[in-house]
Design a protein around this motif. Structure first.
Motif, PDB file in Angstrom:
ATOM      1  N   THR A 288      10.926  12.638 -10.516  1.00 14.76           N
ATOM      2  CA  THR A 288      10.944  11.639  -9.443  1.00 14.76           C
ATOM      3  C   THR A 288      10.103  12.077  -8.238  1.00 14.76           C
ATOM      4  OG1 THR A 288      13.006  12.580  -8.554  1.00 14.76           O
ATOM      5  CG2 THR A 288      13.208  10.760 -10.114  1.00 14.76           C
ATOM      6  N   GLY A 289       9.876  13.385  -8.072  1.00 18.02           N
ATOM      7  CA  GLY A 289       9.090  13.872  -6.957  1.00 18.02           C
ATOM      8  C   GLY A 289       7.587  13.722  -7.136  1.00 18.02           C
ATOM      9  N   TRP A 290       7.137  13.391  -8.335  1.00 22.56           N
ATOM     10  CA  TRP A 290       5.700  13.211  -8.556  1.00 22.56           C
ATOM     11  C   TRP A 290       5.215  11.882  -7.998  1.00 22.56           C
ATOM     12  CZ3 TRP A 290       3.886  15.273 -13.990  1.00 22.56           C
ATOM     13  CH2 TRP A 290       4.360  16.585 -14.169  1.00 22.56           C
ATOM     14  N   LYS A 291       6.102  10.901  -7.940  1.00 19.38           N
ATOM     15  CA  LYS A 291       5.836   9.613  -7.300  1.00 19.38           C
ATOM     16  C   LYS A 291       4.579   8.928  -7.836  1.00 19.38           C
ATOM     17  CE  LYS A 291       7.982   8.022  -4.459  1.00 19.38           C
ATOM     18  NZ  LYS A 291       9.112   7.081  -4.627  1.00 19.38           N
ATOM     19  N   VAL A 292       4.609   8.595  -9.119  1.00 26.70           N
ATOM     20  CA  VAL A 292       3.540   7.800  -9.709  1.00 26.70           C
ATOM     21  C   VAL A 292       4.154   6.514 -10.261  1.00 26.70           C
ATOM     22  CG1 VAL A 292       1.726   7.658 -11.454  1.00 26.70           C
ATOM     23  CG2 VAL A 292       2.174   9.836 -10.297  1.00 26.70           C
ATOM     24  N   GLY A 293       3.777   5.403  -9.673  1.00 23.61           N
ATOM     25  CA  GLY A 293       4.247   4.106 -10.133  1.00 23.61           C
ATOM     26  C   GLY A 293       3.068   3.205 -10.413  1.00 23.61           C
ATOM     27  N   TRP A 294       3.351   2.014 -10.960  1.00 24.44           N
ATOM     28  CA  TRP A 294       2.253   1.114 -11.297  1.00 24.44           C
ATOM     29  C   TRP A 294       2.703  -0.336 -11.338  1.00 24.44           C
ATOM     30  CZ3 TRP A 294       3.607   5.234 -14.593  1.00 24.44           C
ATOM     31  CH2 TRP A 294       4.448   4.903 -15.678  1.00 24.44           C
ATOM     32  N   ALA A 295       1.699  -1.194 -11.283  1.00 31.20           N
ATOM     33  CA  ALA A 295       1.900  -2.636 -11.415  1.00 31.20           C
ATOM     34  C   ALA A 295       0.920  -3.150 -12.461  1.00 31.20           C
ATOM     35  CB  ALA A 295       1.657  -3.329 -10.083  1.00 31.20           C
ATOM     36  N   VAL A 296       1.427  -3.987 -13.361  1.00 31.63           N
ATOM     37  CA  VAL A 296       0.594  -4.564 -14.425  1.00 31.63           C
ATOM     38  C   VAL A 296       0.804  -6.074 -14.409  1.00 31.63           C
ATOM     39  CG1 VAL A 296       0.164  -4.655 -16.906  1.00 31.63           C
ATOM     40  CG2 VAL A 296       0.782  -2.488 -15.830  1.00 31.63           C
ATOM     41  N   GLY A 297      -0.292  -6.816 -14.467  1.00 34.22           N
ATOM     42  CA  GLY A 297      -0.167  -8.265 -14.454  1.00 34.22           C
ATOM     43  C   GLY A 297      -1.520  -8.935 -14.367  1.00 34.22           C
ATOM     44  N   PRO A 298      -1.510 -10.255 -14.178  1.00 32.83           N
ATOM     45  CA  PRO A 298      -2.776 -10.977 -14.053  1.00 32.83           C
ATOM     46  C   PRO A 298      -3.503 -10.548 -12.784  1.00 32.83           C
ATOM     47  CG  PRO A 298      -0.930 -12.386 -13.474  1.00 32.83           C
ATOM     48  CD  PRO A 298      -0.343 -11.142 -14.039  1.00 32.83           C
ATOM     49  N   PRO A 299      -4.830 -10.670 -12.749  1.00 30.25           N
ATOM     50  CA  PRO A 299      -5.596 -10.166 -11.606  1.00 30.25           C
ATOM     51  C   PRO A 299      -5.142 -10.697 -10.251  1.00 30.25           C
ATOM     52  CG  PRO A 299      -7.073 -10.672 -13.419  1.00 30.25           C
ATOM     53  CD  PRO A 299      -5.714 -11.158 -13.837  1.00 30.25           C
ATOM     54  N   HIS A 300      -4.740 -11.971 -10.175  1.00 30.16           N
ATOM     55  CA  HIS A 300      -4.375 -12.525  -8.868  1.00 30.16           C
ATOM     56  C   HIS A 300      -3.101 -11.905  -8.307  1.00 30.16           C
ATOM     57  CE1 HIS A 300      -1.995 -15.099 -11.611  1.00 30.16           C
ATOM     58  NE2 HIS A 300      -1.188 -15.303 -10.588  1.00 30.16           N
ATOM     59  N   LEU A 301      -2.236 -11.345  -9.169  1.00 28.18           N
ATOM     60  CA  LEU A 301      -1.030 -10.671  -8.691  1.00 28.18           C
ATOM     61  C   LEU A 301      -1.270  -9.182  -8.463  1.00 28.18           C
ATOM     62  CD1 LEU A 301       1.772 -12.400 -10.836  1.00 28.18           C
ATOM     63  CD2 LEU A 301       1.062 -12.906  -8.489  1.00 28.18           C
ATOM     64  N   VAL A 302      -2.004  -8.548  -9.358  1.00 30.83           N
ATOM     65  CA  VAL A 302      -2.320  -7.126  -9.192  1.00 30.83           C
ATOM     66  C   VAL A 302      -3.147  -6.915  -7.919  1.00 30.83           C
ATOM     67  CG1 VAL A 302      -3.610  -5.187 -10.183  1.00 30.83           C
ATOM     68  CG2 VAL A 302      -2.101  -6.565 -11.627  1.00 30.83           C
ATOM     69  N   LYS A 303      -3.969  -7.883  -7.594  1.00 31.42           N
ATOM     70  CA  LYS A 303      -4.793  -7.780  -6.384  1.00 31.42           C
ATOM     71  C   LYS A 303      -3.932  -7.650  -5.141  1.00 31.42           C
ATOM     72  CE  LYS A 303      -8.620 -10.032  -3.970  1.00 31.42           C
ATOM     73  NZ  LYS A 303      -9.545 -11.194  -3.950  1.00 31.42           N
ATOM     74  N   ALA A 304      -2.754  -8.263  -5.158  1.00 36.55           N
ATOM     75  CA  ALA A 304      -1.855  -8.155  -4.002  1.00 36.55           C
ATOM     76  C   ALA A 304      -1.459  -6.709  -3.752  1.00 36.55           C
ATOM     77  CB  ALA A 304      -0.604  -9.009  -4.235  1.00 36.55           C
ATOM     78  N   VAL A 305      -1.260  -5.950  -4.831  1.00 37.75           N
ATOM     79  CA  VAL A 305      -0.903  -4.536  -4.709  1.00 37.75           C
ATOM     80  C   VAL A 305      -2.113  -3.714  -4.277  1.00 37.75           C
ATOM     81  CG1 VAL A 305      -0.039  -2.494  -5.922  1.00 37.75           C
ATOM     82  CG2 VAL A 305       0.923  -4.753  -6.429  1.00 37.75           C
ATOM     83  N   ALA A 306      -3.229  -3.900  -4.969  1.00 43.28           N
ATOM     84  CA  ALA A 306      -4.419  -3.094  -4.705  1.00 43.28           C
ATOM     85  C   ALA A 306      -4.991  -3.355  -3.316  1.00 43.28           C
ATOM     86  CB  ALA A 306      -5.483  -3.384  -5.765  1.00 43.28           C
ATOM     87  N   ALA A 307      -4.943  -4.614  -2.862  1.00 42.70           N
ATOM     88  CA  ALA A 307      -5.508  -4.950  -1.550  1.00 42.70           C
ATOM     89  C   ALA A 307      -4.715  -4.319  -0.416  1.00 42.70           C
ATOM     90  CB  ALA A 307      -5.543  -6.474  -1.378  1.00 42.70           C
ATOM     91  N   VAL A 308      -3.400  -4.237  -0.584  1.00 41.50           N
ATOM     92  CA  VAL A 308      -2.577  -3.586   0.438  1.00 41.50           C
ATOM     93  C   VAL A 308      -2.720  -2.071   0.337  1.00 41.50           C
ATOM     94  CG1 VAL A 308      -0.211  -3.194   1.245  1.00 41.50           C
ATOM     95  CG2 VAL A 308      -0.942  -5.500   0.578  1.00 41.50           C
ATOM     96  N   GLN A 309      -2.722  -1.566  -0.885  1.00 41.48           N
ATOM     97  CA  GLN A 309      -2.762  -0.120  -1.091  1.00 41.48           C
ATOM     98  C   GLN A 309      -3.995   0.521  -0.444  1.00 41.48           C
ATOM     99  OE1 GLN A 309      -0.953   2.486  -1.468  1.00 41.48           O
ATOM    100  NE2 GLN A 309      -0.395   2.308  -3.625  1.00 41.48           N
ATOM    101  N   GLN A 310      -5.121  -0.176  -0.483  1.00 46.55           N
ATOM    102  CA  GLN A 310      -6.342   0.425   0.056  1.00 46.55           C
ATOM    103  C   GLN A 310      -6.261   0.638   1.568  1.00 46.55           C
ATOM    104  OE1 GLN A 310      -9.708  -2.106  -0.651  1.00 46.55           O
ATOM    105  NE2 GLN A 310      -8.824  -3.874   0.370  1.00 46.55           N
ATOM    106  N   TRP A 311      -5.325  -0.075   2.229  1.00 44.77           N
ATOM    107  CA  TRP A 311      -5.163   0.090   3.676  1.00 44.77           C
ATOM    108  C   TRP A 311      -3.911   0.887   4.027  1.00 44.77           C
ATOM    109  CZ3 TRP A 311      -9.607  -0.858   5.529  1.00 44.77           C
ATOM    110  CH2 TRP A 311     -10.400  -1.884   5.035  1.00 44.77           C
ATOM    111  N   VAL A 312      -3.167   1.339   3.030  1.00 43.01           N
ATOM    112  CA  VAL A 312      -1.943   2.114   3.290  1.00 43.01           C
ATOM    113  C   VAL A 312      -2.167   3.568   2.858  1.00 43.01           C
ATOM    114  CG1 VAL A 312       0.546   2.282   2.888  1.00 43.01           C
ATOM    115  CG2 VAL A 312      -0.536   0.047   3.001  1.00 43.01           C
ATOM    116  N   ASN A 313      -2.043   3.843   1.570  1.00 40.46           N
ATOM    117  CA  ASN A 313      -2.267   5.210   1.070  1.00 40.46           C
ATOM    118  C   ASN A 313      -3.719   5.435   0.661  1.00 40.46           C
ATOM    119  OD1 ASN A 313       0.495   5.608   1.266  1.00 40.46           O
ATOM    120  ND2 ASN A 313       0.861   5.066  -0.864  1.00 40.46           N
TER     121      ASN A 313
END
Length: 468
Positions: A288-313
């Motif tokens: 649990t300390g390695w902290k690797v998670g993921w999201a899988v889905g259609p591009p319009h939903l995955v983009k929501a994760v990737a677009a925020v992630q680039q400005w957070v971590n």
């Protein structure tokens, strides 16, 4: 004259000091408001989004309480053993390789390709690793990014109670509003799958024109319920009738199932385009300390994760992702443990957790706590209605508890301090209007070493509950 010059210099020095003092005084003046509400406004530093979220949580209360009283902590859900040897080796190899700089923001491509292959087989479709996979700092971070990317202020999110407490907090932080739909107890049922029933009419009645997201968690925390295919089809029918509804499917316990197989919601007919599937490595590989998670889905939903992630971590630790990519491949190969060969690491994982679950069931029964038997996950909900909770505990108030303190919260404090075994009060996973549903229950974790569970058994069996 010299004396006049000295006097002028002293005057200028005095004037300078006086000016500095006045400026400092002005800068640090404390305004004393006339009432408490004015004082809270003047001294407020946190945003309105954090209203109620800055107070201590159930975790802040019970983990330190367990340490203070030397209790066996069956509360917080993390394994108390090392990851499998192949995971440790994979991490060492990743560190020794050329994996020490920023990863690709959306996902380390090696891991993205492994995940696209894994989920392509499960969902029976082609998955583009570049546009349909995003990684995050654990599933919690993936959910945070998804909600930040999908919700506008005032949008509503359906949470099925009991719900992992992070869900409600993250909805609020994204400016959304949670709408709660409780699983209703089916009295007399012995398994979590049957005991916790979802009323489809109640679920659909909670949906409004403002509803944007439904969060589905199966296998379910804290109950261990696995939603049946029939229940999932019922949810999918509702989704079809509400075009703008997106399902975020939290599947972190996907490989800890004791009977049957895991069904991803995105696999159901017409649900791929409406579903963002989340998972992580922590529960599966006991890291649990390695902290690797993921999201899988259609591009319009995955983009929501990737677009925020680039400005957070910006990106997730490269060696961690590299190692997990290797772990996911290795986990599907035959696995040898203590001289016994399993078809895969996943098969071993499921069997070992089933053994731990059964050990904890015996421990709870020794204390007249009736287990609502889970079919997966880390936890057992126990019916404590045969136990008496002392009034002195019911009359307590803590910073994290409901007011007045609910029975499950008080009983958990009693077990921690008097019996030496810590559980988590499930009311922490309910809204104030429905927390009464948790009153006669407690959540116990079996993601612990067998010896730890056996010691908890000894303490529960030895305590004279009928003489308290």
């Amino acid at each position: 004259t010299d004396d006049m010059i000295k006097i002028c210099k002293l005057y200028l020095l005095f004037a300078s000091i006086l000016s500095i003092k006045m400026r400092l005084s002005s800068a640090f003046t404390i305004i004393r408001p006339q009432n408490r509400s004015t004082r809270s406004r003047l001294f407020r530093t946190l945003s309105n989004r954090l209203d109620g979220l800055d107070k201590p949580t159930v975790w802040h209360e019970f983990s330190p309480l367990a340490v203070k009283h030397g209790a066996i902590n069956l509360g917080q859900g993390f394994p108390d053993w090392q990851p499998p040897d192949f995971a440790i080796s994979a991490f060492q190899t990743a560190l020794e390789g050329n994996n020490n700089q920023y990863a690709r923001s959306a996902a380390h491509m090696k891991l993205a390709k492994v995940l696209s292959n894994k989920y392509g087989k499960r969902l029976n479709r082609s998955i583009d690793p570049e546009t349909m996979v995003a990684t995050a700092c654990g599933c919690t971070n993936a959910l945070y990014c998804a909600l930040q990317g999908l919700l506008n202020p005032g949008d509503e999110v359906i949470l099925i109670e009991p719900a992992f407490d992070i869900y409600h907090a993250q909805v609020a932080m994204a400016g959304g509003k949670a709408r709660f739909v409780p699983l209703r107890p089916n009295e007399g049922a012995k398994s979590a799958d049957e005991y916790y029933a979802l009323d489809m009419e109640e679920l659909e009645s909670a949906i409004s024109e403002k509803t944007k997201v439904l969060i589905l968690n199966s296998p379910h925390n804290p109950t261990g319920k696995i939603f049946s295919r029939e229940e999932m089809m019922g949810i999918s029918d509702i989704c079809k009738r509400h075009e703008g509804l997106t399902v975020i499917s939290d599947e972190v316990y996907e490989h800890i199932i004791f009977e049957g197989e895991h069904v991803s919601f995105a696999r159901l007919p017409d649900m791929w385009e409406k579903t963002l599937t989340l998972s992580s490595s922590g529960k599966t590989f006991s890291n649990t300390g390695w902290k690797v998670g993921w999201a899988v889905g259609p591009p319009h939903l995955v983009k929501a994760v990737a677009a925020v992630q680039q400005w957070v971590n910006f990106s997730i630790a490269t060696p961690n992702q590299e190692a997990i990519a290797d772990c996911l491949v290795k986990a599907e190969e035959p696995y040898v443990r203590e001289g016994e060969t399993y078809g895969s690491y996943y098969e071993y994982l499921s069997e070992s957790y089933k053994e731990k679950r059964d050990l904890l069931i015996s421990a709870l029964l020794s204390a007249n706590i009736t287990p609502i038997v889970p079919n997966g996950g880390f936890f057992i909900i126990g019916d404590t209605s045969q136990l008496v909770c002392p009034d002195s505990y019911l009359n307590e108030v803590t910073e994290a508890s409901h007011v007045p303190m609910t029975r499950d919260w008080a009983l958990s404090r009693f077990l921690t301090k008097e019996v030496g075994v810590t559980a988590i009060p499930p009311s922490a996973f309910y809204s104030p209007s429905t927390c009464h549903l948790a009153g006669n229950t407690l959540r116990f974790a079996y993601c612990k070493d067998n010896g730890t569970i056996k010691e908890a058994h000894e303490r529960l069996a030895a305590y004279k509950f009928d003489e308290q």
